[in-house]
Design an enzyme around this catalytic site. Structure first.
Site, PDB file in Angstrom:
ATOM      1  N   CYS A 155      -0.960   5.788   9.392  1.00 32.19           N
ATOM      2  CA  CYS A 155      -1.381   4.465   8.944  1.00 32.19           C
ATOM      3  C   CYS A 155      -2.535   4.660   7.972  1.00 32.19           C
ATOM      4  CB  CYS A 155      -1.762   3.572  10.127  1.00 32.19           C
ATOM      5  SG  CYS A 155      -3.120   4.201  11.134  1.00 32.19           S
ATOM      6  N   ARG A 201       0.843  -1.206   0.000  1.00 33.78           N
ATOM      7  CA  ARG A 201       0.000   0.000   0.000  1.00 33.78           C
ATOM      8  C   ARG A 201       0.872   1.248   0.000  1.00 33.78           C
ATOM      9  NH1 ARG A 201      -3.842  -0.957   5.021  1.00 33.78           N
ATOM     10  NH2 ARG A 201      -4.612   1.133   4.467  1.00 33.78           N
TER      11      ARG A 201
END
Length: 311
Positions: free
Chosen positions: A269, A194
């Site tokens: 995050c 990601r």
């Protein structure tokens, strides 16, 4: 009159289950949280099995509303104080937080308590699974409603970035501005794929990739998997291994700069949850000041003016 929490404490950040059980004036809070696409339900699991006397802390409810609809954002002073009153938490209470993963969402709850000056707070390293594995008592009896307390946090605003504990909160305006300079390192707790933009984000239509001047440090690198009859649970690595993991991610020179405070760090995050795992790992390493990006990647990537890098 509401009473204030103290911002000074020698209370450890993490406790073993046995140390948590033997602590005095404890208020246990189950801070379990699952990803939106999970088939597990935190509140239902809490009702079926929990530490005796524990209350359920819903991080999506004890939160501020957000213009983009983001969940579990840091609450206002009033929302936090009212939640403490409902849970029967007093300023002197030792708040012990846990989750059913082992270590996953409890650090986010700890960041909240510490940021509001309630430094007499800890997590159970290994959470409910480790507590159960060590043969400590559990209950499924109806949860008792605690006697409400009077609680007030010091008169600071989380939006002002001047929280009680050196664990400042960052917002998208800060991060978009800082993405153009390299004075502060962003540690990204998402998976490497990601971060690089090679794997998609869980949120449909949201670009993957990363902020300029950020580095990848997936949160599970700070954790160890443990097997038990119910499956697996996580615990933090010992401090020397935490340092080694940090060195492997950012290099020895940056690690030294982080540890001596000459390089400031913000953790991020997907939505501000596992960024707190990195925050707590760095605090365990003795880093005095660690910031956390509340909106994290979801809030950042949803804004059209956010520069995004891939690979």
């Amino acid at each position: 009159m509401r009473r204030y929490a103290t911002s000074k404490s020698t209370t450890p950040y993490i406790l073993t289950p046995s140390a948590a059980k033997s602590a005095s004036n404890v208020k246990f809070l189950d801070a379990s949280w699952f990803m939106p696409n999970s088939t597990r339900h935190a509140r239902e699991e809490f009702l079926s099995k929990r530490i005796p006397g524990a209350q359920f802390l819903d991080l999506d409810e004890v939160a501020s509303p957000h213009e983009l609809g983001l969940k579990h954002m840091m609450p206002s002073n009033q929302v936090f104080a009212e939640a403490c009153e409902k849970f029967g938490v007093e300023p002197s209470s030792h708040v012990v937080l846990y989750d059913t993963h082992g270590v996953f969402s409890s650090p986010r709850a700890l960041f909240m308590f510490r940021s509001f000056g309630h430094s007499n707070s800890s997590i159970i390293d290994g959470g409910l699974p480790r507590w159960e594995t060590e043969g400590l008592p559990l209950t499924s009896e109806p949860a008792e409603t605690p006697k409400p307390t009077e609680y007030q946090v010091p008169a600071v605003d989380v939006k002002s970035h001047t929280l009680c504990d050196p664990g400042r909160l960052k917002f998208s305006g800060d991060m978009i501005a800082k993405s153009y300079e390299a004075s502060e390192l962003v540690l990204d707790a998402r998976s490497k794929g990601r971060f690089l933009g090679t794997n998609p984000e869980p949120r449909p239509g949201l670009s993957s990739g990363h902020m300029p001047n950020s580095m990848s440090l997936p949160f599970n690198i700070f954790l160890r998997k443990n097997s038990y009859a119910g499956g697996e649970y996580t615990t933090f690595l010992p401090v020397p291994e935490l340092r080694k993991a940090l060195v492997e991610a950012v290099g020895e020179e940056r690690t030294q700069a982080i540890l001596n405070g000459s390089l400031l760090v913000t953790t991020s995050c997907g939505s501000g949850m596992t960024a707190a795992v990195l925050w707590l790992g760095l605090k365990m390493l003795g880093v005095a000041e660690v910031s956390l990006y509340d909106e994290s990647w979801t809030g950042y990537a949803m804004r059209a003016d956010s520069p995004i890098q891939k690979a």
